[in-house]
Design an enzyme around this catalytic site. Structure first.
Site: not given
Ligand code: UFG
Length: 337
Positions: A124, A149, A153
């Site tokens: 991302s 989150y 990644k």
């Protein structure tokens, strides 16, 4: 090639499954419906007119994952499976780290056992954190992430780079997505958020269909073209095709490569509202409210690396994104539910 898609029933996974089949590949899906719905598989089968091998398992379950690799000769893996709600990750960080990192480690163990060396990872733009200037380019430093989150990644990117450094046969592409939106042009598959949507496009389309009263625009005092937040929105079908191109690249190259998938164009929230209204001839009532915590003012991708290495660029316009989102929402007012 025979491709395993973890999380292949999710929003991006389902559209990517369709594009791999259209490109002539065989696919196998592993998904536990943590954030997806069994009806997705039926819809993919309708669009592609073929049966898709599917396993309802958690990727972190090495025993069951191992069985899938014994049953099917897998040539490459596209790894989508993971928890992805930014706000939720702040509240339950352990669950996010445990789920996203464990499942990746399990996948890597089983891939190694079966000598599968090609992997495309769903990363991302959030890994660029809060310190970089725009546009974001792959050579920039990563980190300074604002939520667990995002860190999952980035940590997974690091794990994959470490594996590539020691396994000379390993080829991994870390695809850094910008803001995926839109739906399949057939209107059969699209984004299906649980409860009230957090993201802009599903929120607008639920206002349009009358499920929500008005859009709340989070801030109009950012240092951007019209004061509202600016992002690089990419049609999910273009994004899906980027994975097919990434696999072609992985067939030719070894090592780990991070590549942005975006359009390279920043659009403001007000521009999105206006384009949605014009493309679909529908009014979107909105109200300007305060900024949302954690939001950045503006970012978009430098897309030259994707063009150079993947020979890929986006084809769909903002109007396509708005039209396809609306077609999906109209045909499925309650999503897959
Ligand atoms: N916005 C509104 N009203 C809404 C929802 C969003 O004004 O109801 C605005 C936001 O403030 C932002 C823009 O619309 O300016 C886009 O917001 P989204 O929530 O759609 O997307 P984000 O850019 O915040 O988040 C996306 C992905 C995340 C990812 C993040 C960072 O959804 O998964 O980018 O890369 F972590």
């Amino acid at each position: 090639m025979n491709i395993l898609l973890t999380g292949g029933a999710g929003y991006i996974g389902s559209h990517t499954t369709i594009e791999f089949i259209e490109a002539g590949h065989g696919v196998v899906i592993v998904d536990n419906f943590a954030n997806s719905n069994p009806l997705v598989l039926k819809r993919i089968e309708e669009i592609c007119r073929q049966k898709i091998p599917f396993y309802n398992i958690n990727v972190a379950d090495v025993v069951k994952l191992d069985e899938v690799f014994y049953k099917h000769k897998i040539d490459a893996v596209i790894h989508f499976a993971g928890l992805k709600a930014v706000g939720e990750s702040v509240k339950i960080p352990v669950k996010y780290y445990r789920n996203n990192i464990d499942s990746t480690l399990a996948l890597l163990e089983i891939m190694e056992k079966h000598n599968v060396n090609k992997l495309i990872f769903s990363s991302s733009a959030t890994v660029y954190g809060e310190i970089n200037n725009i546009p974001y380019i792959e050579t920039m430093p990563t980190g300074h992430c604002s939520n667990p989150y995002a860190w999952t990644k980035l940590f997974i990117e690091q794990i994959l780079k470490d594996v590539a450094a020691v396994n000379q046969d390993f080829s991994v592409v870390l695809l850094r997505y910008f803001n995926p939106v839109g739906a399949h042009p057939s209107g059969k598959t699209g984004e299906n958020p649980n409860g009230i949507p957090n993201n802009l496009f599903p929120y607008i389309s639920q206002v349009a269909v009358g499920k929500l009263v008005e859009l709340k625009i989070f801030g109009n005092d950012y240092p951007t073209k019209d004061g509202t937040g600016v992002r690089d929105y990419i049609h999910v079908t273009d994004l899906a095709k980027g994975h097919v191109a990434a696999l072609e690249y992985a067939k030719r190259h070894k090592g780990a490569e991070a590549i942005n998938l975006g359009t390279g164009i920043g659009c403001s929230v007000l521009e999105i509202v206006k384009t949605f209204e014009k493309a679909n001839k529908i009014k979107i009532p909105y109200q300007i409210v305060g900024r949302r915590a954690g939001d950045l003012a503006e970012y978009y991708a430098d897309v030259s690396k994707a063009a150079l290495l993947l020979k890929w660029k986006t084809q769909k316009t903002l109007e396509d994104m708005c039209r396809d989102t609306w077609r999906w929402q109209m045909q499925n007012p309650n999503g897959y539910n």
